[in-house]
Design a protein around this motif. Structure first.
Motif, PDB file in Angstrom:
ATOM      1  N   THR A 448       4.471  -2.720  31.887  1.00 20.73           N
ATOM      2  CA  THR A 448       5.817  -3.078  31.431  1.00 20.73           C
ATOM      3  C   THR A 448       6.773  -1.909  31.607  1.00 20.73           C
ATOM      4  O   THR A 448       7.886  -2.064  32.136  1.00 20.73           O
ATOM      5  N   LEU A 449       6.354  -0.729  31.167  1.00 18.86           N
ATOM      6  CA  LEU A 449       7.214   0.456  31.296  1.00 18.86           C
ATOM      7  C   LEU A 449       7.363   0.881  32.756  1.00 18.86           C
ATOM      8  O   LEU A 449       8.436   1.360  33.162  1.00 18.86           O
ATOM      9  N   LYS A 450       6.317   0.686  33.551  1.00 18.85           N
ATOM     10  CA  LYS A 450       6.394   1.029  34.969  1.00 18.85           C
ATOM     11  C   LYS A 450       7.405   0.146  35.685  1.00 18.85           C
ATOM     12  O   LYS A 450       8.242   0.633  36.464  1.00 18.85           O
ATOM     13  N   ALA A 451       7.351  -1.153  35.426  1.00 19.99           N
ATOM     14  CA  ALA A 451       8.307  -2.064  36.048  1.00 19.99           C
ATOM     15  C   ALA A 451       9.732  -1.731  35.610  1.00 19.99           C
ATOM     16  O   ALA A 451      10.664  -1.724  36.422  1.00 19.99           O
ATOM     17  N   ALA A 452       9.900  -1.430  34.316  1.00 14.78           N
ATOM     18  CA  ALA A 452      11.232  -1.089  33.817  1.00 14.78           C
ATOM     19  C   ALA A 452      11.725   0.231  34.422  1.00 14.78           C
ATOM     20  O   ALA A 452      12.918   0.366  34.744  1.00 14.78           O
ATOM     21  N   PHE A 453      10.825   1.186  34.583  1.00  8.45           N
ATOM     22  CA  PHE A 453      11.217   2.486  35.136  1.00  8.45           C
ATOM     23  C   PHE A 453      11.732   2.349  36.561  1.00  8.45           C
ATOM     24  O   PHE A 453      12.814   2.853  36.909  1.00  8.45           O
ATOM     25  N   TYR A 454      10.950   1.692  37.424  1.00  8.90           N
ATOM     26  CA  TYR A 454      11.380   1.562  38.819  1.00  8.90           C
ATOM     27  C   TYR A 454      12.617   0.664  38.935  1.00  8.90           C
ATOM     28  O   TYR A 454      13.438   0.853  39.851  1.00  8.90           O
ATOM     29  N   THR A 455      12.735  -0.298  38.046  1.00  3.65           N
ATOM     30  CA  THR A 455      13.942  -1.126  38.052  1.00  3.65           C
ATOM     31  C   THR A 455      15.173  -0.298  37.721  1.00  3.65           C
ATOM     32  O   THR A 455      16.194  -0.365  38.426  1.00  3.65           O
ATOM     33  N   MET A 456      15.077   0.503  36.659  1.00  2.00           N
ATOM     34  CA  MET A 456      16.219   1.319  36.264  1.00  2.00           C
ATOM     35  C   MET A 456      16.470   2.435  37.276  1.00  2.00           C
ATOM     36  O   MET A 456      17.618   2.863  37.471  1.00  2.00           O
ATOM     37  N   PRO A 611      24.074  -6.506  37.592  1.00  2.00           N
ATOM     38  CA  PRO A 611      25.288  -7.128  37.051  1.00  2.00           C
ATOM     39  C   PRO A 611      25.511  -6.859  35.569  1.00  2.00           C
ATOM     40  O   PRO A 611      26.646  -6.659  35.130  1.00  2.00           O
ATOM     41  N   THR A 612      24.439  -6.834  34.789  1.00  2.00           N
ATOM     42  CA  THR A 612      24.571  -6.578  33.350  1.00  2.00           C
ATOM     43  C   THR A 612      25.085  -5.165  33.098  1.00  2.00           C
ATOM     44  O   THR A 612      26.050  -4.957  32.343  1.00  2.00           O
ATOM     45  N   ILE A 613      24.438  -4.175  33.700  1.00  2.00           N
ATOM     46  CA  ILE A 613      24.851  -2.784  33.488  1.00  2.00           C
ATOM     47  C   ILE A 613      26.254  -2.566  34.039  1.00  2.00           C
ATOM     48  O   ILE A 613      27.107  -1.931  33.392  1.00  2.00           O
ATOM     49  N   ILE A 661      20.878  -2.235  27.407  1.00  2.00           N
ATOM     50  CA  ILE A 661      20.749  -3.689  27.540  1.00  2.00           C
ATOM     51  C   ILE A 661      20.049  -4.038  28.849  1.00  2.00           C
ATOM     52  O   ILE A 661      19.197  -4.934  28.905  1.00  2.00           O
ATOM     53  N   GLY A 662      20.390  -3.310  29.908  1.00  2.00           N
ATOM     54  CA  GLY A 662      19.691  -3.513  31.171  1.00  2.00           C
ATOM     55  C   GLY A 662      18.219  -3.169  31.071  1.00  2.00           C
ATOM     56  O   GLY A 662      17.353  -3.881  31.605  1.00  2.00           O
ATOM     57  N   LEU A 663      17.893  -2.081  30.349  1.00  2.00           N
ATOM     58  CA  LEU A 663      16.495  -1.703  30.160  1.00  2.00           C
ATOM     59  C   LEU A 663      15.763  -2.769  29.352  1.00  2.00           C
ATOM     60  O   LEU A 663      14.621  -3.117  29.656  1.00  2.00           O
ATOM     61  N   GLY A 664      16.434  -3.293  28.316  1.00  2.00           N
ATOM     62  CA  GLY A 664      15.810  -4.355  27.522  1.00  2.00           C
ATOM     63  C   GLY A 664      15.504  -5.583  28.358  1.00  2.00           C
ATOM     64  O   GLY A 664      14.453  -6.209  28.198  1.00  2.00           O
TER      65      GLY A 664
END
Length: 747
Positions: A448-456, A611-613, A661-664
């Motif tokens: 979960t954190l890995k996917a969020a990290f590379y996304t951000m 788009p959110t960020i 919010i984007g990270l969430g």
């Protein structure tokens, strides 16, 4: 007119006051409803999760008289209604557990020599082996047929004698210890024969291709000569290992598939079971035939199994020990369908353990001394019966629904059976009944954190830089077109993004991997080069581009660089990586490559998060009062200095809110990671490997989970952990936002 003119303002004031009160009440009710909904979700998840960490319970039934000796073997059928007992002399009976009434009596010895030992194949098996005084061995299997005549349940016990036409003999002396293993490939019988030592026989099944008939090919097992007396014999899973334990607590593991130097089967391991000394009190094989449980007469209770070793090949490793609170365990009862067991103490104590969870679930004196009687646990693990030397049959109802979950099993490394070392593993189901469920949340939380990290990593720079340019530098007319177009991307369903990422983007990146990296290198260099060249143009030419429309002339440059990067993929790949960059990464760098990987997820989820960020950050930057930037410019600061020193600090609370919010959203995203990754729960930070997230795991496994099962409740626990993740992120975001607002609110 005067009265009407006085009435109208008062009426409008009352109407406005009423509307204000209604609006206040509506907004308050809506906010309270949202908070109530969140609380209800929180408490419902908690309601489903709490039973996982409750202990076991036992409820005693009535005791009934038992007319006969203490059995050498005792078993209970599936429904917990019919029992099967075998006396030391081979006399057997099926009986009703509730009343103790005899249903059927049998003589397992028959016309053969006296029975000297009775052994069972495994906890879940109904195959018995009887050793005789003349060295012979006979087999018996007890089964139960379930029927519903007249709508009422009826259980009919049956006894069969497999291999009745096969002469099974280990020697000429009395058999004092015995072990049996029957599989689709072979039957293996090993025993200790008085005056002759260990003897064994393997019967391999041979099937005729022409007739389909099965025959048994007998093979004598040449076992090594071992010192000491044999207290227990066990044959492990796959008929590979023979475990022999003596009364002093010494063990010997014999490899049944490899011969040693002297012609006998090789000894794989020897040693002492107990670190604190003491002799063997009791032992048993755990479900699956891989782990050996042993208890000493000094209160030790340990678990061993074979582990692969680079130097010696295999070693018999002490995996874990259990806290018995000083109780000397006299009898171990492994469960038939889980990696748990019951331990009966010498003085009537009962303790319930689970090996994987490394957890004691119950400890209480029940008055069933293990050294004097026989005990058995039902296949479902919900009933325990005990026959003591006092001529009483006792039974208890066992409540032990979720033994295989503990905080250590969820978050710590666990040494699972057949693994070389402790590891974080999520594997909730398998195809066999001996499977050991592995409920480690660590790889799911890591994924979960890995996917969020590379996304951000992909989304945050693009979104923030785009928001800065759109709000501060872009011409208003162009901004009115660009901003709605970017915000419209937020309405794109994530299932569409996941579909495109999995079926188009992932194969495209794999095929054009060199072009992707070329794009990452050439795009910033190309834009900077174009900007430098543009700055060197004559002023008259540069002024023809209206202020704030600079980005428009970059579009052809971006498209051209993208086209050239991917057009150069094959030549660059051939020149730099021998024609295959993926293979070069694997061979030269030792980095594995999976088609559906974190890079694909980062790009696809980045498109969903940008788009959110962008929207929140752009609004925050654009809302900075104009007089602040005008004042900075009037004092001699450049536009860039004004942006960095005035605009961004003032807008920082809004920008940070957009990022959080984007990270969430990245943490809670389901469909994209479900469709664009391999859904493999591994802990690897490699950008070319996939992952499994908490949300994707819930989506995949909830439809297949049995309601109220351990697996079902563990998935609810995953949802609870995900909710806590979101709560923690939002709380941190709000605290930081408030600090930024206080710090820069005076500008």
């Amino acid at each position: 007119m005067s009265k009407l003119s006085e009435y109208a303002p008062a009426h409008r004031a009352r109407l406005r006051h009423t509307k204000d009160r209604l609006a206040t009440a509506g907004i308050t009710a809506g906010g309270a409803g949202v908070l109530l909904a969140i609380l209800l979700i929180f408490f419902y998840l908690l309601y489903e999760v709490v039973p996982l960490f409750s202990g076991a319970g036992i409820e005693a039934g009535e005791r009934t008289p038992w007319n006969g000796p203490v059995p050498a073997y005792l078993a209970v059928e599936e429904q917990g209604e019919v029992g099967f007992a075998v006396a030391p002399d081979g006399a057997a009976r099926f009986f009703d557990i509730a009343s103790g009434a005899v249903i059927e009596t049998l003589d397992l010895a028959g016309d053969r020599a006296a029975v000297t030992v009775v052994a069972a194949e495994a906890p879940q098996s109904r195959l018995l082996a009887l050793g005789h005084a003349d060295g012979g061995v006979s087999l018996a299997r007890h089964d139960y047929k379930l029927s519903y005549p007249g709508g009422e349940r009826e259980i009919t016990p049956e006894l069969s004698r497999p291999y009745a036409d096969q002469a099974l003999s280990l020697g000429r002396g009395a058999v004092t210890a015995l072990a049996v293993s029957d599989t689709e490939d072979a039957l293996v019988v090993v025993g200790e024969v008085a005056g002759e030592g260990l003897r064994g026989t393997r019967f391999r099944r041979q099937e005729s291709f022409l007739t389909g008939e099965t025959t048994l090919e007998e093979e004598a097992l040449v076992l090594p000569t071992l010192a000491g007396d044999t207290a227990a014999l066990f044959i492990g899973s796959g008929q590979r290992w023979l475990y022999r334990i003596d009364s002093a607590g010494d063990f010997t593991v014999v490899d049944l598939q490899r011969s040693g130097a002297a012609g006998a089967l090789a000894i794989a391991a020897t040693g002492k079971l107990f670190e604190g000394g003491g002799g063997l009190s009791t032992s048993a094989m755990l479900l699956g035939g891989i782990s050996l449980l042993a208890a000493s007469d000094r209160g030790e209770l340990v678990q061993y199994f074979m582990v692969r070793d680079e130097q010696s090949g295999h070693r018999f490793h002490r995996v874990r020990d259990f806290d018995t609170r000083g109780v000397v365990v006299a009898r171990i009862l492994p469960e038939h369908r889980r990696k748990g067991f019951l331990a009966l103490g010498r003085d009537g104590e009962l303790q319930i353990y689970h090996t994987t969870a490394h957890r004691r679930l119950y400890s209480r004196e029940v008055g069933a001394p293990g050294r004097e009687g026989a005990a058995a646990i039902a296949p479902r693990g919900d009933a325990l019966i005990y026959i003591g030397g006092d001529g009483q049959l006792a039974h208890w109802a066992v409540d032990n629904e979720h033994p295989d979950v503990s905080w250590s099993a969820l978050w710590d490394e666990v040494w699972y059976e057949s693994y070389d070392e402790p590891a974080h593993i999520w594997q909730s189901s398998a195809s066999n009944n001996d499977f050991e469920p592995k409920y480690s949340f660590a790889p799911l939380a890591f994924g979960t954190l890995k996917a969020a990290f590379y996304t951000m990593l992909i989304a945050a720079p693009l979104a923030i830089c785009g928001a800065i340019y759109t709000a501060y530098f872009m011409a208003p007319a162009l901004r009115r077109k660009i901003k709605p177009m970017i915000e419209l991307m937020e309405a794109l369903p994530t299932v569409i993004l996941g579909f495109l990422a999995g079926l188009w983007l992932a194969p495209f990146i794999e095929d054009k991997l060199t072009g992707v990296f070329a794009l990452l290198v050439f795009m910033p260099l190309g834009i900077l080069s174009f900007a430098f060249a543009f700055s060197r143009l004559p002023v008259m030419l540069r002024r023809r581009v209206p202020e704030g429309w600079d980005a428009a002339i970059l579009l052809p440059v971006v498209v051209l660089i993208g086209y050239l990067s991917f057009a150069a993929n094959d030549p660059l790949e051939l020149a730099l990586f021998g024609g295959d960059m993926r293979l070069w990464i694997t061979r030269e760098l030792g980095i594995s490559f999976d088609q559906r990987n974190s890079l694909v997820v980062g790009i696809a989820m980045g498109m969903a998060v940008i788009p959110t960020i962008f929207s929140i950050a752009e609004d925050a930057i654009f809302s900075v009062p104009r007089h602040l930037s005008d004042g900075s410019l009037a004092l001699g600061a450049t536009p860039w200095q004004t942006l960095v020193g005035v605009v961004l600090p003032t807008a920082s609370p809004g920008i940070f809110s957009g990022l959080m919010i984007g990270l969430g959203r990245a943490v809670g995203e389901t469909m994209i990671v479900l469709m664009a990754t391999g859904n493999t729960p591994i802990m690897d930070a490699n950008i070319f490997e996939g992952m499994r997230t908490l949300s994707a795991n819930i989506a995949v496994e909830v439809p297949e989970a049995e309601v109220d099962s351990t697996h079902y409740r563990v998935l609810f626990l995953a949802a609870f952990v995900l909710l806590l993740f979101t709560f923690v992120f939002n709380t941190i975001a709000e605290l930081v936002r408030q600090r930024l607002r206080v710090k820069y609110g005076s500008l």
